[in-house]
Design a protein around this motif. Structure first.
Motif, PDB file in Angstrom:
ATOM      1  N   VAL A   1     -45.285 -21.612 -18.983  1.00  0.00           N
ATOM      2  CA  VAL A   1     -45.052 -20.567 -17.995  1.00  0.00           C
ATOM      3  C   VAL A   1     -45.053 -21.171 -16.597  1.00  0.00           C
ATOM      4  O   VAL A   1     -45.639 -22.231 -16.356  1.00  0.00           O
ATOM      5  CB  VAL A   1     -46.112 -19.452 -18.084  1.00  0.00           C
ATOM      6  CG1 VAL A   1     -45.989 -18.704 -19.390  1.00  0.00           C
ATOM      7  CG2 VAL A   1     -47.517 -20.018 -17.925  1.00  0.00           C
ATOM      8  N   ASP A   2     -44.378 -20.470 -15.662  1.00  0.00           N
ATOM      9  CA  ASP A   2     -44.350 -20.962 -14.286  1.00  0.00           C
ATOM     10  C   ASP A   2     -45.012 -19.967 -13.341  1.00  0.00           C
ATOM     11  O   ASP A   2     -45.562 -18.938 -13.766  1.00  0.00           O
ATOM     12  CB  ASP A   2     -42.925 -21.330 -13.860  1.00  0.00           C
ATOM     13  CG  ASP A   2     -41.959 -20.143 -13.791  1.00  0.00           C
ATOM     14  OD1 ASP A   2     -42.424 -18.990 -13.595  1.00  0.00           O
ATOM     15  OD2 ASP A   2     -40.740 -20.363 -13.914  1.00  0.00           O
ATOM     16  N   ALA A   3     -44.969 -20.278 -12.047  1.00  0.00           N
ATOM     17  CA  ALA A   3     -45.697 -19.494 -11.052  1.00  0.00           C
ATOM     18  C   ALA A   3     -45.105 -18.116 -10.828  1.00  0.00           C
ATOM     19  O   ALA A   3     -45.738 -17.270 -10.180  1.00  0.00           O
ATOM     20  CB  ALA A   3     -45.747 -20.263  -9.732  1.00  0.00           C
ATOM     21  N   GLU A   4     -43.911 -17.851 -11.342  1.00  0.00           N
ATOM     22  CA  GLU A   4     -43.315 -16.516 -11.281  1.00  0.00           C
ATOM     23  C   GLU A   4     -43.493 -15.773 -12.596  1.00  0.00           C
ATOM     24  O   GLU A   4     -42.868 -14.724 -12.811  1.00  0.00           O
ATOM     25  CB  GLU A   4     -41.834 -16.620 -10.913  1.00  0.00           C
ATOM     26  CG  GLU A   4     -41.589 -17.153  -9.505  1.00  0.00           C
ATOM     27  CD  GLU A   4     -40.117 -17.223  -9.138  1.00  0.00           C
ATOM     28  OE1 GLU A   4     -39.258 -16.955 -10.016  1.00  0.00           O
ATOM     29  OE2 GLU A   4     -39.816 -17.541  -7.970  1.00  0.00           O
ATOM     30  N   ASP A   5     -44.328 -16.313 -13.481  1.00  0.00           N
ATOM     31  CA  ASP A   5     -44.589 -15.746 -14.808  1.00  0.00           C
ATOM     32  C   ASP A   5     -43.333 -15.675 -15.676  1.00  0.00           C
ATOM     33  O   ASP A   5     -43.246 -14.854 -16.601  1.00  0.00           O
ATOM     34  CB  ASP A   5     -45.244 -14.364 -14.714  1.00  0.00           C
ATOM     35  CG  ASP A   5     -46.689 -14.444 -14.222  1.00  0.00           C
ATOM     36  OD1 ASP A   5     -47.295 -15.521 -14.377  1.00  0.00           O
ATOM     37  OD2 ASP A   5     -47.196 -13.443 -13.682  1.00  0.00           O
TER      38      ASP A   5
ATOM     39  N   CYS B   1     -41.673 -27.988 -24.309  1.00  0.00           N
ATOM     40  CA  CYS B   1     -41.504 -28.355 -22.908  1.00  0.00           C
ATOM     41  C   CYS B   1     -42.776 -28.027 -22.143  1.00  0.00           C
ATOM     42  O   CYS B   1     -43.573 -27.194 -22.566  1.00  0.00           O
ATOM     43  CB  CYS B   1     -40.301 -27.641 -22.293  1.00  0.00           C
ATOM     44  SG  CYS B   1     -40.289 -25.839 -22.508  1.00  0.00           S
ATOM     45  N   GLU B   2     -42.953 -28.693 -21.013  1.00  0.00           N
ATOM     46  CA  GLU B   2     -44.156 -28.527 -20.194  1.00  0.00           C
ATOM     47  C   GLU B   2     -43.834 -28.848 -18.747  1.00  0.00           C
ATOM     48  O   GLU B   2     -43.140 -29.831 -18.449  1.00  0.00           O
ATOM     49  CB  GLU B   2     -45.269 -29.449 -20.699  1.00  0.00           C
ATOM     50  CG  GLU B   2     -46.473 -29.616 -19.792  1.00  0.00           C
ATOM     51  CD  GLU B   2     -47.405 -28.403 -19.763  1.00  0.00           C
ATOM     52  OE1 GLU B   2     -46.921 -27.280 -19.955  1.00  0.00           O
ATOM     53  OE2 GLU B   2     -48.610 -28.592 -19.529  1.00  0.00           O
ATOM     54  N   LEU B   3     -44.326 -28.020 -17.823  1.00  0.00           N
ATOM     55  CA  LEU B   3     -44.153 -28.256 -16.404  1.00  0.00           C
ATOM     56  C   LEU B   3     -45.285 -29.131 -15.893  1.00  0.00           C
ATOM     57  O   LEU B   3     -46.463 -28.791 -16.037  1.00  0.00           O
ATOM     58  CB  LEU B   3     -44.107 -26.926 -15.646  1.00  0.00           C
ATOM     59  CG  LEU B   3     -42.812 -26.129 -15.849  1.00  0.00           C
ATOM     60  CD1 LEU B   3     -43.023 -24.668 -15.515  1.00  0.00           C
ATOM     61  CD2 LEU B   3     -41.687 -26.732 -15.023  1.00  0.00           C
ATOM     62  N   GLY B   4     -44.918 -30.277 -15.302  1.00  0.00           N
ATOM     63  CA  GLY B   4     -45.919 -31.217 -14.811  1.00  0.00           C
ATOM     64  C   GLY B   4     -45.394 -31.973 -13.608  1.00  0.00           C
ATOM     65  O   GLY B   4     -44.551 -31.471 -12.861  1.00  0.00           O
ATOM     66  N   GLY B   5     -45.915 -33.175 -13.395  1.00  0.00           N
ATOM     67  CA  GLY B   5     -45.561 -33.944 -12.210  1.00  0.00           C
ATOM     68  C   GLY B   5     -46.454 -33.584 -11.044  1.00  0.00           C
ATOM     69  O   GLY B   5     -47.307 -32.693 -11.125  1.00  0.00           O
ATOM     70  N   GLU B   6     -46.277 -34.282  -9.946  1.00  0.00           N
ATOM     71  CA  GLU B   6     -47.164 -34.109  -8.796  1.00  0.00           C
ATOM     72  C   GLU B   6     -47.186 -32.676  -8.278  1.00  0.00           C
ATOM     73  O   GLU B   6     -48.224 -32.160  -7.871  1.00  0.00           O
ATOM     74  CB  GLU B   6     -46.750 -35.073  -7.688  1.00  0.00           C
ATOM     75  CG  GLU B   6     -46.969 -36.545  -8.051  1.00  0.00           C
ATOM     76  CD  GLU B   6     -46.555 -37.483  -6.938  1.00  0.00           C
ATOM     77  OE1 GLU B   6     -46.037 -36.980  -5.914  1.00  0.00           O
ATOM     78  OE2 GLU B   6     -46.756 -38.703  -7.079  1.00  0.00           O
ATOM     79  N   ASP B   7     -46.029 -32.000  -8.269  1.00  0.00           N
ATOM     80  CA  ASP B   7     -45.947 -30.621  -7.799  1.00  0.00           C
ATOM     81  C   ASP B   7     -45.754 -29.634  -8.950  1.00  0.00           C
ATOM     82  O   ASP B   7     -45.498 -28.454  -8.720  1.00  0.00           O
ATOM     83  CB  ASP B   7     -44.793 -30.474  -6.799  1.00  0.00           C
ATOM     84  CG  ASP B   7     -44.963 -31.363  -5.582  1.00  0.00           C
ATOM     85  OD1 ASP B   7     -46.100 -31.450  -5.078  1.00  0.00           O
ATOM     86  OD2 ASP B   7     -43.970 -31.971  -5.147  1.00  0.00           O
ATOM     87  N   ARG B   8     -45.834 -30.112 -10.168  1.00  0.00           N
ATOM     88  CA  ARG B   8     -45.594 -29.323 -11.379  1.00  0.00           C
ATOM     89  C   ARG B   8     -44.200 -28.693 -11.398  1.00  0.00           C
ATOM     90  O   ARG B   8     -43.989 -27.619 -11.954  1.00  0.00           O
ATOM     91  CB  ARG B   8     -46.674 -28.256 -11.589  1.00  0.00           C
ATOM     92  CG  ARG B   8     -48.031 -28.842 -11.971  1.00  0.00           C
ATOM     93  CD  ARG B   8     -48.906 -27.835 -12.683  1.00  0.00           C
ATOM     94  NE  ARG B   8     -48.409 -27.534 -14.031  1.00  0.00           N
ATOM     95  CZ  ARG B   8     -48.971 -26.622 -14.845  1.00  0.00           C
ATOM     96  NH1 ARG B   8     -50.028 -25.942 -14.433  1.00  0.00           N
ATOM     97  NH2 ARG B   8     -48.476 -26.397 -16.038  1.00  0.00           N
TER      98      ARG B   8
END
Length: 280
Positions: free
Chosen positions: A198-202, A236-243
């Protein structure tokens, strides 16, 4: 496919990507290994568990929990590298698959209701909640083929990928970790969701093996971005320095019984606009 970056190749059936403490962790189900990848491209085997499926999550205290599906156990990776039994699920069921731990320490593990590898007769699956004290109970059932799971950033909603149902299911999370108000969060049409985040906008990103893509979808089913691949996307997955880096684990899919030819597994990534949030 020009937007994709390739991080690793020549691996097996890859699943369960997790971003934690500056590294991407993922499982190679073929090799029975949990691997950590640094942003400089270096990688190492963190632990080995002879299980398929082999999925992971992180507790709020920073310790990894591993689904040992073969033995019906949740294992906890200790700081010295040893594996301790975190919970015993053998009295509840079998066919354990994915795992997610919310921000309050509630653990959710789902299971398939039939032995797919042995060609068993179809039966729907369920989700089990494991409390911090190790006690376990079923909190959702009737899911055709429960697969990837994610929890929204406010700890209010568990989202479950129903691969056979071609949909994402949503459940309200109660104060005690129980689930209620099960509903279709998004009807995906011809989409076949596997691993999700999930991301910051749901919104949810879901990986799709037969359609060879990752798709961002909003609640209600609106698909707002698609990333095409040349092989099946398993998770899949959201990552990295700023995700804002969408890591994708992918491999060729040949169906049963061959599944994934060895050496076709890859770790890929694409840059996105909305950062990751919630769990995993």
């Amino acid at each position: 496919m020009s937007e994709l970056r390739t991080w690793l190749t020549d691996l097996g059936l890859l699943e369960s990507p997790r971003w934690h403490d500056g590294r991407l962790y993922f499982s190679d189900w073929t090799a029975h290994e949990v691997i950590a990848l640094d942003l400089d491209g270096k990688h190492e085997v963190v632990t080995r568990v002879d299980s398929l499926p082999l999925c992971t999550a992180w507790q709020p205290d920073g310790r990894m929990v591993i689904v040992d599906s073969a033995r019906g156990l949740l294992l906890r990776l200790e700081p010295d590298g040893s594996l301790a039994t975190h919970a015993d699920l053998t009295g509840i069921g079998r066919g354990w698959n994915d795992i997610v731990i919310d921000g309050r320490g509630n653990t959710y593990v789902d299971r398939v209701g039939f032995d797919m590898l042995a060609g068993g007769a179809f039966s729907p699956g369920a989700v089990t909640q494991v409390s911090p004290d190790g006690s376990a109970r079923d909190v959702a059932d009737g899911i055709s083929f429960p697969n990837g799971m994610a929890v929204t950033r406010d700890n209010s909603t568990l989202i479950v990928a129903d691969s056979y149902g071609k949909r994402l299911m949503g459940y309200d999370i109660g104060a005690d970790g129980g689930l209620s108000n099960g509903r279709v969060w998004a009807d995906l049409g011809d989409g076949v969701p596997d691993g999700i985040c999930v991301d910051a906008e749901d919104a949810v990103w879901y990986a799709d093996v037969p359609n060879r893509q990752c798709v961002r979808v909003r609640e209600g089913g609106e698909k707002v971005r698609t990333i095409d691949l040349d092989r099946g996307a398993f998770a899949c997955e959201l990552g990295g320095e700023d995700r804002t880096t969408l890591f994708i684990v992918a491999a060729e899919w040949r169906g049963m019984p061959e599944m994934v030819p060895p050496g076709t597994g890859q770790v890929l990534s694409a840059e996105v606009e909305v950062p990751g949030a919630g769990w995993p």
